[in-house]
Design an enzyme around this catalytic site. Sequence first.
Site, mmCIF file in Angstrom:
data_model
loop_
_atom_site.group_PDB
_atom_site.id
_atom_site.type_symbol
_atom_site.label_atom_id
_atom_site.label_comp_id
_atom_site.label_asym_id
_atom_site.label_seq_id
_atom_site.Cartn_x
_atom_site.Cartn_y
_atom_site.Cartn_z
ATOM 1 N N LYS A 53 1.390 -6.781 5.918
ATOM 2 C CA LYS A 53 1.347 -7.869 5.100
ATOM 3 C C LYS A 53 2.832 -7.966 4.442
ATOM 4 C CE LYS A 53 -3.558 -6.990 4.239
ATOM 5 N NZ LYS A 53 -3.488 -5.652 4.687
ATOM 6 N N HIS B 287 0.459 -11.829 1.592
ATOM 7 C CA HIS B 287 -0.456 -10.974 0.943
ATOM 8 C C HIS B 287 -1.367 -11.794 0.195
ATOM 9 C CE1 HIS B 287 -1.321 -6.333 0.113
ATOM 10 N NE2 HIS B 287 -2.701 -7.287 -0.270
ATOM 11 N N TYR C 256 0.788 -1.252 -0.063
ATOM 12 C CA TYR C 256 0.074 -0.046 -0.098
ATOM 13 C C TYR C 256 0.850 1.268 -0.024
ATOM 14 C CZ TYR C 256 -3.686 -3.217 1.739
ATOM 15 O OH TYR C 256 -4.678 -4.393 1.803
#
Length: 272
Positions: free
Chosen positions: A77, A110, A52
């Site tokens: 993650k 992930h 992210y």
Amino acid sequence: MKSLADTWTLANGTEMPCLGFGVYKVDQEETGPAVRTAIETGYRLIDTASYYDNESETGQAIRDVGVSRETLFLTTKVWNTEQGYEETLRAFEKSRKKLGVDYVDMYLIHWPDTPYPETWRAIEKLYREGWIRAAGVSNFLVRHLQRLQETAEIQPMVNQVEYHPWLTQPELYNYCRNNNIQLQAWSPLTRGRKLKDPELVRMAQAYSKTPAQIILRWNMQRHVAAVPKSVTPERIRENAAITDFELSSGDVDTMTAWNEDMRFGSSPEKFA
């Protein structure tokens, strides 16, 4: 009736909040204000990931808001390109430093990319050494969980997947329930795509709630944790206001029957 402060007990006894706040696709400049609003609203689970690219901003917001670290449940993650034993250990340390924390409450794989059994071995090491309080996976189908089970010494405690009334994944749901793996929903609100669905709107009107609140309440009553995302303060607060009502068992069943195997995010089917 569950409240926002209530938790699910994971397989290792760790308490994980039923409802969290996700920061997927939240721009760096928007992350701080959104996370601060979420924590001030009462969210105690914050969900981010190295992919992210907002771990630093998430960590800074946590420090800025001034709540005790021990009251928060922080998830991040390991991304596909970081997978492998040594690679995962390095990726975790990088994430931990970006977040500015001494430990992470939960670390997830992930996606079930090829080296995930080796990645899991590294996560087991992090868990045993106390760097993480809970270990889990994301986007794992039953076949991925079964493969991991063949070599894992510690079983995943959480599986975070796309989950909503139009994607109920009954085989996966039942497998996780039967194996004490807590399901957690990402994109529980279908990225907004189904919030105007006529059946959902009618149900929301019947309860005098928003369509988003109905979906999140459905998740909770299905014993599925959820991490909705928003950058709008009003929506962040609205999504949290799901603890003052309950859906009837019949309405929960009705919503579950809406399943169309409809995905709004990427599919894990491509992973062997």
